[in-house]
Design a protein around this motif. Structure first.
Motif, PDB file in Angstrom:
ATOM      1  N   SER A   1     119.892  17.762  64.794  1.00 25.88           N
ATOM      2  CA  SER A   1     119.931  16.075  64.695  1.00 25.88           C
ATOM      3  C   SER A   1     121.778  15.721  65.099  1.00 25.88           C
ATOM      4  N   SER A   2     122.385  16.640  64.731  1.00 28.63           N
ATOM      5  CA  SER A   2     123.954  16.299  65.005  1.00 28.63           C
ATOM      6  C   SER A   2     124.978  17.535  65.341  1.00 28.63           C
ATOM      7  N   LEU A   3     125.844  17.178  65.917  1.00 24.14           N
ATOM      8  CA  LEU A   3     126.810  18.294  66.048  1.00 24.14           C
ATOM      9  C   LEU A   3     127.279  18.975  64.753  1.00 24.14           C
ATOM     10  N   SER A   4     127.820  18.037  63.713  1.00 24.43           N
ATOM     11  CA  SER A   4     128.214  18.666  62.543  1.00 24.43           C
ATOM     12  C   SER A   4     126.943  19.586  61.809  1.00 24.43           C
ATOM     13  N   THR A   5     125.818  19.343  62.206  1.00 23.68           N
ATOM     14  CA  THR A   5     124.796  20.182  61.522  1.00 23.68           C
ATOM     15  C   THR A   5     124.774  21.485  62.285  1.00 23.68           C
ATOM     16  N   ALA A   6     124.762  21.390  63.736  1.00 29.57           N
ATOM     17  CA  ALA A   6     125.032  22.647  64.647  1.00 29.57           C
ATOM     18  C   ALA A   6     126.245  23.315  64.090  1.00 29.57           C
ATOM     19  N   LEU A   7     127.401  22.815  64.055  1.00 33.56           N
ATOM     20  CA  LEU A   7     128.445  23.681  63.714  1.00 33.56           C
ATOM     21  C   LEU A   7     128.306  24.381  62.276  1.00 33.56           C
ATOM     22  N   LYS A   8     127.570  23.680  61.273  1.00 31.20           N
ATOM     23  CA  LYS A   8     127.494  24.441  59.954  1.00 31.20           C
ATOM     24  C   LYS A   8     126.621  25.651  60.125  1.00 31.20           C
ATOM     25  N   LYS A   9     125.566  25.660  61.160  1.00 28.19           N
ATOM     26  CA  LYS A   9     124.816  26.778  61.336  1.00 28.19           C
ATOM     27  C   LYS A   9     125.518  27.964  62.062  1.00 28.19           C
TER      28      LYS A   9
ATOM     29  N   LYS B   1     135.680  30.153  68.234  1.00 30.15           N
ATOM     30  CA  LYS B   1     135.867  31.419  69.191  1.00 30.15           C
ATOM     31  C   LYS B   1     134.471  32.014  69.499  1.00 30.15           C
ATOM     32  N   THR B   2     133.488  31.451  68.695  1.00 23.74           N
ATOM     33  CA  THR B   2     132.196  31.811  69.197  1.00 23.74           C
ATOM     34  C   THR B   2     131.166  30.925  69.752  1.00 23.74           C
ATOM     35  N   THR B   3     131.607  29.487  69.602  1.00 23.57           N
ATOM     36  CA  THR B   3     130.797  28.313  69.897  1.00 23.57           C
ATOM     37  C   THR B   3     131.207  27.613  71.136  1.00 23.57           C
ATOM     38  N   ALA B   4     130.413  27.077  71.918  1.00 21.46           N
ATOM     39  CA  ALA B   4     130.716  26.226  72.870  1.00 21.46           C
ATOM     40  C   ALA B   4     129.755  25.009  72.958  1.00 21.46           C
ATOM     41  N   LEU B   5     130.376  23.869  73.493  1.00 23.57           N
ATOM     42  CA  LEU B   5     129.182  22.606  73.800  1.00 23.57           C
ATOM     43  C   LEU B   5     129.450  22.222  75.237  1.00 23.57           C
ATOM     44  N   VAL B   6     128.248  21.892  75.355  1.00 20.74           N
ATOM     45  CA  VAL B   6     128.077  21.249  76.866  1.00 20.74           C
ATOM     46  C   VAL B   6     127.186  19.917  76.548  1.00 20.74           C
ATOM     47  N   PRO B   7     128.135  18.716  76.597  1.00 20.96           N
ATOM     48  CA  PRO B   7     127.296  17.623  76.392  1.00 20.96           C
ATOM     49  C   PRO B   7     126.997  17.018  77.964  1.00 20.96           C
ATOM     50  N   LEU B   8     125.591  16.558  77.592  1.00 21.51           N
ATOM     51  CA  LEU B   8     125.313  16.182  79.147  1.00 21.51           C
ATOM     52  C   LEU B   8     125.125  14.627  79.118  1.00 21.51           C
ATOM     53  N   PHE B   9     125.532  14.124  80.115  1.00 22.14           N
ATOM     54  CA  PHE B   9     125.407  12.725  80.460  1.00 22.14           C
ATOM     55  C   PHE B   9     124.559  12.356  81.773  1.00 22.14           C
ATOM     56  N   GLY B  10     124.257  11.148  81.875  1.00 21.48           N
ATOM     57  CA  GLY B  10     123.219  10.592  82.993  1.00 21.48           C
ATOM     58  C   GLY B  10     121.790  11.067  82.933  1.00 21.48           C
ATOM     59  N   ASP B  11     121.258  11.203  84.062  1.00 23.20           N
ATOM     60  CA  ASP B  11     120.104  11.470  84.230  1.00 23.20           C
ATOM     61  C   ASP B  11     119.942  13.168  84.129  1.00 23.20           C
ATOM     62  N   LEU B  12     119.277  13.933  83.521  1.00 24.36           N
ATOM     63  CA  LEU B  12     118.897  15.402  83.642  1.00 24.36           C
ATOM     64  C   LEU B  12     117.913  15.617  84.704  1.00 24.36           C
ATOM     65  N   ASP B  13     118.323  15.730  85.875  1.00 28.00           N
ATOM     66  CA  ASP B  13     117.545  16.172  86.949  1.00 28.00           C
ATOM     67  C   ASP B  13     117.875  17.599  87.508  1.00 28.00           C
ATOM     68  N   ASP B  14     117.021  17.875  88.461  1.00 28.45           N
ATOM     69  CA  ASP B  14     117.161  19.306  88.778  1.00 28.45           C
ATOM     70  C   ASP B  14     118.529  19.685  89.582  1.00 28.45           C
ATOM     71  N   GLY B  15     119.101  18.231  90.148  1.00 28.05           N
ATOM     72  CA  GLY B  15     120.386  18.322  90.920  1.00 28.05           C
ATOM     73  C   GLY B  15     121.693  18.815  89.901  1.00 28.05           C
ATOM     74  N   MET B  16     121.561  17.955  88.650  1.00 23.75           N
ATOM     75  CA  MET B  16     122.478  18.399  87.778  1.00 23.75           C
ATOM     76  C   MET B  16     122.616  19.637  87.201  1.00 23.75           C
TER      77      MET B  16
ATOM     78  N   LEU C   1     125.553  24.876  72.626  1.00 22.77           N
ATOM     79  CA  LEU C   1     125.134  23.838  72.039  1.00 22.77           C
ATOM     80  C   LEU C   1     125.022  22.839  73.138  1.00 22.77           C
ATOM     81  N   PHE C   2     123.887  22.191  73.403  1.00 22.73           N
ATOM     82  CA  PHE C   2     123.553  21.078  74.537  1.00 22.73           C
ATOM     83  C   PHE C   2     123.321  20.106  73.840  1.00 22.73           C
ATOM     84  N   ASP C   3     124.136  18.789  74.216  1.00 21.86           N
ATOM     85  CA  ASP C   3     124.112  17.720  73.595  1.00 21.86           C
ATOM     86  C   ASP C   3     123.412  16.882  74.437  1.00 21.86           C
ATOM     87  N   PHE C   4     122.350  16.073  73.998  1.00 27.29           N
ATOM     88  CA  PHE C   4     121.597  15.212  74.685  1.00 27.29           C
ATOM     89  C   PHE C   4     121.839  13.752  74.537  1.00 27.29           C
ATOM     90  N   ASN C   5     122.650  13.607  73.617  1.00 31.51           N
ATOM     91  CA  ASN C   5     123.013  12.179  73.100  1.00 31.51           C
ATOM     92  C   ASN C   5     123.326  11.136  74.391  1.00 31.51           C
TER      93      ASN C   5
END
Length: 248
Positions: A238-246, A145-160, A181-185
């Protein structure tokens, strides 16, 4: 000589006085009937024509303004070959050849225009595909209810970032989220412009009262992020599980 009449261009056979002895049928289609070849030449071109015709050796070529049934001033390429006292003249209308050339050029231009249109349509299709790819490279996922995730894929450039920035900010605000949460994996490479755009969106989220965090940073990511003039004041987890616990 009977085959002369079937020649596809105006042809005349002259004697040494430039009198017309024979002509092709095409000659009578283009010119009025005249006893002397000079009668078919424009008045101001007659001196030039007489000098040209008087050179009774070998093959000669010239441009003459001649009087046709359609125009009193038609430009012709005229060539003559003297043989045994007879002059054999071939007249090819220059304006007609230029018109043919212009027609060829116009057809070529139209083909280029059609080709450019096809390339433009393909370019637009490629751009649309790239747009969709960049949108898919930055999905927005509700976790709690309070947390959302934005997983990023590919090259992080200005266009993305620029393409997805408004959507991310609107969804975060509309969903009343506290944590994003921004996931850079899934990120391969970063560009300086991409990092600058990412820092900008982080700052905007913080101004909105939202707490962003970054997950899955790799050494090559850290090099670009740490090298940016504006240091990111966000948790690196380090991980999504760590982020969710916080965030729970």
């Amino acid at each position: 000589m009977s085959d002369i009449k079937f020649l596809p261009q105006p042809y005349f056979m002259l004697n040494r006085n430039f009198e017309i002895l024979a002509a092709s049928d095409k000659s009578y289609e283009v010119f009025e009937t005249a006893p002397n070849f000079l009668d078919l030449v424009d008045w101001e071109s007659r001196r030039k024509a007489a000098h040209f015709l008087a050179l009774k050796e070998g093959t000669k070529e010239s441009e003459l303004i001649m009087k046709t049934k359609e125009s009193p001033y038609a430009l012709f390429d005229v060539s003559i070959n003297w043989n045994s006292g007879d002059g054999h003249i071939l007249c090819i209308e220059k304006d007609h050849r230029l018109a043919e050339l212009e027609n060829i050029v116009e057809k070529h231009r139209l083909r280029l225009a059609e080709t450019n249109l096809e390339l433009l349509e393909k370019k637009e299709q490629v751009e649309q595909n790239l747009y969709e790819i960049k949108s898919l490279s930055c999905p927005f996922i509700k976790l709690t209810k309070t947390t959302a995730l934005v997983p990023l894929f590919g090259d992080l450039d200005d266009g993305m970032i620029r393409q997805n920035e408004e959507r991310i900010l609107n969804k975060t605000q509309d969903g009343h989220y506290d944590y994003l949460l921004f996931d850079f994996n899934g990120v391969r490479n970063l560009t300086e412009a991409g990092v600058a755009a990412f820092v900008s969106i982080i700052n905007e989220l913080q101004l909105m009262g939202i707490s962003p965090s970054i997950i899955g940073i790799k050494p090559n990511h850290a090099f670009y992020l740490n090298g940016h003039p504006s240091k990111l004041n966000v948790p690196f987890l380090s991980s999504l599980s760590t982020a969710l616990k916080k965030t729970i």
